[in-house]
Design a protein around this motif. Structure first.
Motif, PDB file in Angstrom:
ATOM      1  N   VAL A 136       0.836  -1.202   0.000  1.00  0.00           N
ATOM      2  CA  VAL A 136       0.000   0.000   0.000  1.00  0.00           C
ATOM      3  C   VAL A 136       0.870   1.251   0.000  1.00  0.00           C
ATOM      4  O   VAL A 136       0.651   2.192  -0.753  1.00  0.00           O
ATOM      5  CB  VAL A 136      -0.948  -0.010   1.218  1.00  0.00           C
ATOM      6  CG1 VAL A 136      -1.751   1.287   1.272  1.00  0.00           C
ATOM      7  CG2 VAL A 136      -1.868  -1.217   1.170  1.00  0.00           C
ATOM      8  N   GLY A 137       1.885   1.267   0.855  1.00  0.00           N
ATOM      9  CA  GLY A 137       2.762   2.425   0.958  1.00  0.00           C
ATOM     10  C   GLY A 137       3.912   2.367  -0.030  1.00  0.00           C
ATOM     11  O   GLY A 137       4.163   1.348  -0.686  1.00  0.00           O
ATOM     12  N   ILE A 138       4.622   3.484  -0.115  1.00  0.00           N
ATOM     13  CA  ILE A 138       5.786   3.588  -0.988  1.00  0.00           C
ATOM     14  C   ILE A 138       7.008   3.069  -0.242  1.00  0.00           C
ATOM     15  O   ILE A 138       7.249   3.437   0.909  1.00  0.00           O
ATOM     16  CB  ILE A 138       6.014   5.040  -1.427  1.00  0.00           C
ATOM     17  CG1 ILE A 138       4.835   5.528  -2.265  1.00  0.00           C
ATOM     18  CG2 ILE A 138       7.312   5.183  -2.212  1.00  0.00           C
ATOM     19  CD1 ILE A 138       4.896   7.004  -2.603  1.00  0.00           C
ATOM     20  N   ALA A 139       7.769   2.220  -0.892  1.00  0.00           N
ATOM     21  CA  ALA A 139       8.974   1.656  -0.281  1.00  0.00           C
ATOM     22  C   ALA A 139      10.206   2.078  -1.071  1.00  0.00           C
ATOM     23  O   ALA A 139      10.178   2.122  -2.310  1.00  0.00           O
ATOM     24  CB  ALA A 139       8.885   0.130  -0.242  1.00  0.00           C
ATOM     25  N   LEU A 140      11.263   2.399  -0.357  1.00  0.00           N
ATOM     26  CA  LEU A 140      12.576   2.570  -0.954  1.00  0.00           C
ATOM     27  C   LEU A 140      13.401   1.339  -0.636  1.00  0.00           C
ATOM     28  O   LEU A 140      13.398   0.863   0.511  1.00  0.00           O
ATOM     29  CB  LEU A 140      13.270   3.820  -0.411  1.00  0.00           C
ATOM     30  CG  LEU A 140      12.579   5.161  -0.676  1.00  0.00           C
ATOM     31  CD1 LEU A 140      13.394   6.297  -0.085  1.00  0.00           C
ATOM     32  CD2 LEU A 140      12.365   5.382  -2.162  1.00  0.00           C
ATOM     33  N   VAL A 141      14.098   0.814  -1.640  1.00  0.00           N
ATOM     34  CA  VAL A 141      14.828  -0.440  -1.485  1.00  0.00           C
ATOM     35  C   VAL A 141      16.241  -0.267  -2.014  1.00  0.00           C
ATOM     36  O   VAL A 141      16.434   0.185  -3.150  1.00  0.00           O
ATOM     37  CB  VAL A 141      14.137  -1.594  -2.242  1.00  0.00           C
ATOM     38  CG1 VAL A 141      14.807  -2.923  -1.908  1.00  0.00           C
ATOM     39  CG2 VAL A 141      12.651  -1.650  -1.932  1.00  0.00           C
ATOM     40  N   ALA A 142      17.217  -0.626  -1.200  1.00  0.00           N
ATOM     41  CA  ALA A 142      18.617  -0.638  -1.642  1.00  0.00           C
ATOM     42  C   ALA A 142      19.128  -2.063  -1.576  1.00  0.00           C
ATOM     43  O   ALA A 142      19.255  -2.630  -0.486  1.00  0.00           O
ATOM     44  CB  ALA A 142      19.467   0.280  -0.763  1.00  0.00           C
ATOM     45  N   ASP A 143      19.370  -2.660  -2.740  1.00  0.00           N
ATOM     46  CA  ASP A 143      20.040  -3.958  -2.773  1.00  0.00           C
ATOM     47  C   ASP A 143      21.428  -3.764  -3.375  1.00  0.00           C
ATOM     48  O   ASP A 143      21.880  -2.637  -3.573  1.00  0.00           O
ATOM     49  CB  ASP A 143      19.212  -4.988  -3.537  1.00  0.00           C
ATOM     50  CG  ASP A 143      18.972  -4.592  -4.993  1.00  0.00           C
ATOM     51  OD1 ASP A 143      19.445  -3.512  -5.411  1.00  0.00           O
ATOM     52  OD2 ASP A 143      18.308  -5.363  -5.716  1.00  0.00           O
ATOM     53  N   ARG A 144      22.103  -4.847  -3.660  1.00  0.00           N
ATOM     54  CA  ARG A 144      23.492  -4.742  -4.134  1.00  0.00           C
ATOM     55  C   ARG A 144      23.582  -3.930  -5.425  1.00  0.00           C
ATOM     56  O   ARG A 144      24.449  -3.063  -5.568  1.00  0.00           O
ATOM     57  CB  ARG A 144      24.065  -6.138  -4.340  1.00  0.00           C
ATOM     58  CG  ARG A 144      24.222  -6.947  -3.058  1.00  0.00           C
ATOM     59  CD  ARG A 144      24.805  -8.323  -3.344  1.00  0.00           C
ATOM     60  NE  ARG A 144      25.023  -9.071  -2.120  1.00  0.00           N
ATOM     61  CZ  ARG A 144      24.165  -9.982  -1.640  1.00  0.00           C
ATOM     62  NH1 ARG A 144      23.030 -10.232  -2.287  1.00  0.00           N
ATOM     63  NH2 ARG A 144      24.436 -10.628  -0.512  1.00  0.00           N
ATOM     64  N   LEU A 145      22.701  -4.202  -6.371  1.00  0.00           N
ATOM     65  CA  LEU A 145      22.774  -3.532  -7.669  1.00  0.00           C
ATOM     66  C   LEU A 145      22.465  -2.043  -7.547  1.00  0.00           C
ATOM     67  O   LEU A 145      23.227  -1.201  -8.039  1.00  0.00           O
ATOM     68  CB  LEU A 145      21.802  -4.193  -8.650  1.00  0.00           C
ATOM     69  CG  LEU A 145      21.709  -3.533 -10.034  1.00  0.00           C
ATOM     70  CD1 LEU A 145      23.048  -3.596 -10.740  1.00  0.00           C
ATOM     71  CD2 LEU A 145      20.615  -4.181 -10.872  1.00  0.00           C
ATOM     72  N   SER A 146      21.358  -1.706  -6.915  1.00  0.00           N
ATOM     73  CA  SER A 146      20.972  -0.298  -6.835  1.00  0.00           C
ATOM     74  C   SER A 146      21.980   0.514  -6.027  1.00  0.00           C
ATOM     75  O   SER A 146      22.302   1.649  -6.388  1.00  0.00           O
ATOM     76  CB  SER A 146      19.576  -0.169  -6.229  1.00  0.00           C
ATOM     77  OG  SER A 146      19.526  -0.717  -4.930  1.00  0.00           O
ATOM     78  N   ALA A 147      22.514  -0.052  -4.950  1.00  0.00           N
ATOM     79  CA  ALA A 147      23.490   0.676  -4.134  1.00  0.00           C
ATOM     80  C   ALA A 147      24.797   0.880  -4.894  1.00  0.00           C
ATOM     81  O   ALA A 147      25.419   1.949  -4.810  1.00  0.00           O
ATOM     82  CB  ALA A 147      23.741  -0.063  -2.825  1.00  0.00           C
TER      83      ALA A 147
END
Length: 510
Positions: free
Chosen positions: A68-79
């Motif tokens: 429902v809410g907005i999530a920010l996600v940092a995994d290996r690739l995005s970081a």
């Protein structure tokens, strides 16, 4: 750790607001920009270390849990890509600041450059970190709105024509993106990427194919995939030097990241993707052959940019952990090397007063440092050992050969495109740096932001360019550990389980 996730987006936005308030103080504007991007780079490094050690980091914005809410996600690739991109934006900002000091003096403030530059950086960060499609659309619009302003500053007739092409194509791709998001929501009832991944199998196969192709077209336009690439060689060469370097380094790679993320997470495949193999071949060859036909150094680099997007597409097309890992490593190296070459091109243009290769010559005698700054990223882009380009291409070739006959054939095209790249860059070297020096051509456009033909440059402009060269060399030196990180990232991308579990918790494991 999740509290840090919003800072790469919020800090540039806050910095942009502060630079507007500091509009009368050029020194304060410069300090705000440099401090802001330095802080974002440190945060990105911390996120990369922690994401690699403990898996994806998730922040739930507004206290509302996904989907429902907005999530920010940092995994290996995005970081990883966030860190490399921020280092590039920092170096380009230092270059742009000192170019402006050389041209206009230390007291010249800007009402648009610093705010728009930082807003573009905020959009890039949001694109890497967002966990849902609609926020990804917002990130692209944030980037594009800022880029519209940056590409049209100090306008001339040629620049206005080029920017019109850029704006028109960008708006068209944005409308397609919004349409695709609406279709995804209608089919799955959600725009959260992790949630879509859990529901996409319930969508009829035909509709699922249509959704995948729509997202491919949207990100294909933004990433300049052949035959959707026509806008880029007409737009980037006419942008101001630092702006062209920023665009070349970041915008197409952010789009490729979005393509890689959505296709691996939402549309899994058990075998190589034939359509993407065809697009990869077309992009590699059309870009490389187009570069050979250019006499304008910036257009030549723009076509090489298109060509090397095809190398990353090849990694996605093979669609296994090794190839996706190679594509991620290639994207990280490509961000630095293209930005570096465009900065070097800006230095060359200021020395010679022209972008025409046949009117240059002898710069190796006049400026050996400039020759070195061109040679190192040129060898990296061509993939000569032991550069980062060689390490990334070797990973792609090994994955392609192991995947079957058709990927092996395309791996041969990778070698051909690399040789064509080497030939194009050797041609630049011979025309620009060999021979006898020629007198600079005076600038006949008094409204041009870059004063060319004066040989007026500053040590920080060279230092900023050398800093990006150092980042590229560091990628080669630490190729082993980086390959391990991208290898784990590739496995996670194709699995999708760790990402869904981190975002949705127990629901994502089902």
């Amino acid at each position: 750790m999740s509290a840090l996730l919003a800072l790469p987006v919020l800090l540039p936005m806050l910095g942009a607001a502060l630079t507007v308030l500091a509009g009368r103080s050029a020194a304060l504007q410069r300090a705000i920009g440099i401090v802001t991007l330095t802080a974002v780079a440190v945060i990105a490094a911390v996120l990369l270390v922690n994401a690699d050690a403990g898996g994806p980091i998730v922040a739930e914005l507004g206290g509302w849990a996904p989907p429902v809410g907005i999530a920010l996600v940092a995994d290996r690739l995005s970081a990883l890509l966030l860190l490399v991109s921020t280092l590039v934006t920092l170096a380009v900002l230092v270059y742009a600041i000192d170019q402006r000091i050389v041209d206009y003096g230390r007291g010249a403030a800007s009402t648009t450059f610093h705010p728009m530059y930082l807003m573009l950086c905020a959009g890039v960060s949001l694109a890497y970190l967002t966990g849902d499609l609609f926020t990804l659309f917002v990130a692209f619009e944030l980037m594009l709105t800022a880029s519209y302003v940056l590409i049209t500053r100090r306008t001339s007739a040629i620049r206005i024509r080029a920017s019109m092409t850029y704006v028109t194509v960008s708006l068209m791709s944005s409308l397609l993106f919004l349409t695709a998001i609406a279709m995804v929501y209608a089919a799955t009832g959600t725009v959260n990427l992790a949630d879509i991944a859990g529901r996409i199998d319930t969508v009829p196969p035909g509709l699922r194919t249509v959704l995948g192709l729509m997202l491919l077209v949207v990100f294909g336009i933004k990433a300049a995939i052949v035959p959707l690439h026509f806008w880029l060689p007409d737009s980037y060469p006419n942008a101001p030097g630092p702006v062209a370097a920023l665009f070349a380094g970041l915008l197409t790679k952010v789009s490729f990241y979005a393509l890689l993320r959505t296709q691996t997470l939402l549309f899994s495949r058990e075998e190589p993707w034939t359509l993407m193999l065809v697009l990869a071949v077309a992009t590699m060859l059309v870009g490389a052959l187009g570069a050979l036909a250019q006499n304008d150094i910036n257009r030549l680099l723009s076509f090489l940019l298109v060509s090397h997007i095809g190398f990353m597409l090849f990694g996605l097309a093979v669609f296994d952990a090794a190839s996706v890992s190679g594509a991620a490593l290639y994207a990280a190296h490509h961000i630095t090397v293209l930005a570096t070459l465009f900065l070097v091109s800006g230095l060359i243009t200021r020395r010679t007063g022209t972008v025409a290769l046949d009117q240059m010559g002898g710069l190796a005698k006049v400026s050996p440092a400039l020759a070195a700054l061109f040679a190192i990223p040129a060898m990296t882009l061509a993939g000569l050992p032991p550069t980062a380009g060689f390490v990334a291409k070797l990973a792609l070739l090994q994955a392609g050969v192991a995947a079957g006959p058709w990927p092996t054939v395309v791996a041969g095209v990778v070698v051909v495109a690399s040789l064509l790249t080497l030939y194009a860059l050797v041609r630049v070297w011979v025309r620009v740096f060999w021979g006898e020096p020629k007198p600079p051509i005076p600038d006949d456009d008094p409204d041009d932001e870059v004063i060319v033909g004066t040989a007026r440059t500053s040590v920080p402009m060279y230092t900023a360019t050398a800093g990006l060269v150092a980042v590229s060399l560091a990628i080669a030196v630490f190729a082993g550990p980086l390959s391990e990180v991208t290898g784990r990232a590739g496995t996670d991308l194709l699995d999708g389980g760790p990402y869904r579990s981190a975002v949705l918790g127990a629901e994502g494991e089902r």
